[in-house]
Write an enzyme that holds these catalytic residues in place. Structure first.
Site, short mmCIF file in Angstrom:
data_model
loop_
_atom_site.label_atom_id
_atom_site.label_comp_id
_atom_site.label_asym_id
_atom_site.label_seq_id
_atom_site.Cartn_x
_atom_site.Cartn_y
_atom_site.Cartn_z
N HIS A 33 78.68 60.29 8.41
CA HIS A 33 78.44 58.87 8.16
C HIS A 33 77.18 58.44 8.90
CE1 HIS A 33 79.53 54.69 7.27
NE2 HIS A 33 79.26 54.40 8.53
N ASP A 35 74.36 55.44 9.67
CA ASP A 35 74.14 53.99 9.68
C ASP A 35 72.66 53.65 9.66
OD1 ASP A 35 76.81 52.83 9.84
OD2 ASP A 35 76.96 53.79 11.79
N HIS A 66 75.25 54.09 5.17
CA HIS A 66 75.78 52.72 5.21
C HIS A 66 74.58 51.81 5.43
CE1 HIS A 66 78.48 49.68 7.63
NE2 HIS A 66 77.95 49.14 6.54
N GLY A 142 77.11 46.39 13.12
CA GLY A 142 75.88 46.40 13.90
C GLY A 142 75.96 47.12 15.23
N PHE A 143 77.16 47.22 15.81
CA PHE A 143 77.27 47.83 17.14
C PHE A 143 78.51 48.72 17.23
CE2 PHE A 143 74.86 43.95 17.72
CZ PHE A 143 73.81 44.36 18.55
N ASP A 174 85.88 51.41 8.79
CA ASP A 174 84.77 51.60 9.72
C ASP A 174 84.90 50.58 10.84
OD1 ASP A 174 82.42 52.22 10.99
OD2 ASP A 174 81.09 51.49 9.40
#
Length: 217
Positions: A33, A35, A66, A142-143, A174
């Site tokens: 995955h 990001d 993502h 975002g974090f 997620d």
């Protein structure tokens, strides 16, 4: 139901990236995955294009991306060309999300949407016919390292119950995906688990041992 274990590579050790990829594959993961953040849709920056390209080239297992970005349509071909097999977009970032999801499918990649904690089933249901995957965010995007938002749990059940009416997409989680949450959510039909520091990374145990344990719960 067989679980999909998906390590969030934002949490990996970038000093030994090739070893991380190989160790995770040996451990029995299913999907890497990846990001991508633009500092605009979310107040952070994620993995770089070169890192993603390197992981796609090194991995033998499929990679997803993502896209936490504004105007995701602009990036579909770029990520398809470097070997990504699944692309998730956030409907809130795209005035023409249907067109973007169709474009993802047209370039031979599986299409997914990422659902923010504050986004309801009703606002995205017209997109679901185009989705192979629906990934519910149980934290605000975002974090890494945030706490699970309990009010999201009933939404998992809603998306799972409705999947048969929209072609049978797989439901993923997620965010703050701990072993306890994996046990709870797999029982109601969640298929895929994005694994970060809550369940996989930064532990004093091998990925093999951890993945074996997660499959058994």
């Amino acid at each position: 139901m067989e679980k999909l274990l998906c390590p969030s590579m934002m949490c990996a050790n970038f000093g030994h990236l090739e070893k991380e990829v190989k160790d995770l594959e040996k451990g029995g993961i299913d999907i890497f995955h990846l990001d991508v953040m633009d500092g605009s849709f979310v107040p952070n920056f994620g993995m770089g294009l070169q890192d993603i390209e390197y992981i796609c080239k090194t991995a033998t297992k499929p990679c997803d991306v993502h896209l936490m970005v504004v105007n995701p349509m602009e990036y579909v071909e770029k990520f398809a060309n470097i070997g990504v097999k699944i692309i998730y977009i956030h409907p809130e970032t795209d005035m023409h999300a249907c067109r973007t999801l169709q474009k993802i499918k047209d370039v031979g990649v599986s299409a997914g949407i990422a659902i923010n904690p504050g986004t309801s089933f009703e606002t995205v249901k017209d997109l679901l016919h185009l989705c192979d995957y629906v990934m519910l965010m149980s934290v605000n995007p975002g974090f890494a390292g945030q706490k699970y938002l309990d009010f999201v749990t009933p939404k998992f059940k809603k998306f799972i119950d409705e999947a048969k009416n929209y072609g049978g997409y797989d439901v993923m989680i997620d965010g703050a995906c701990s072993p306890e949450k994996i046990a709870e959510l797999s029982k109601i039909g969640v298929k895929g688990f994005i694994l970060g520091t809550s369940a996989l990374f930064g532990k004093d145990r091998s990925y093999q041992d951890i993945c074996k344990e997660l499959r058994e719960i």
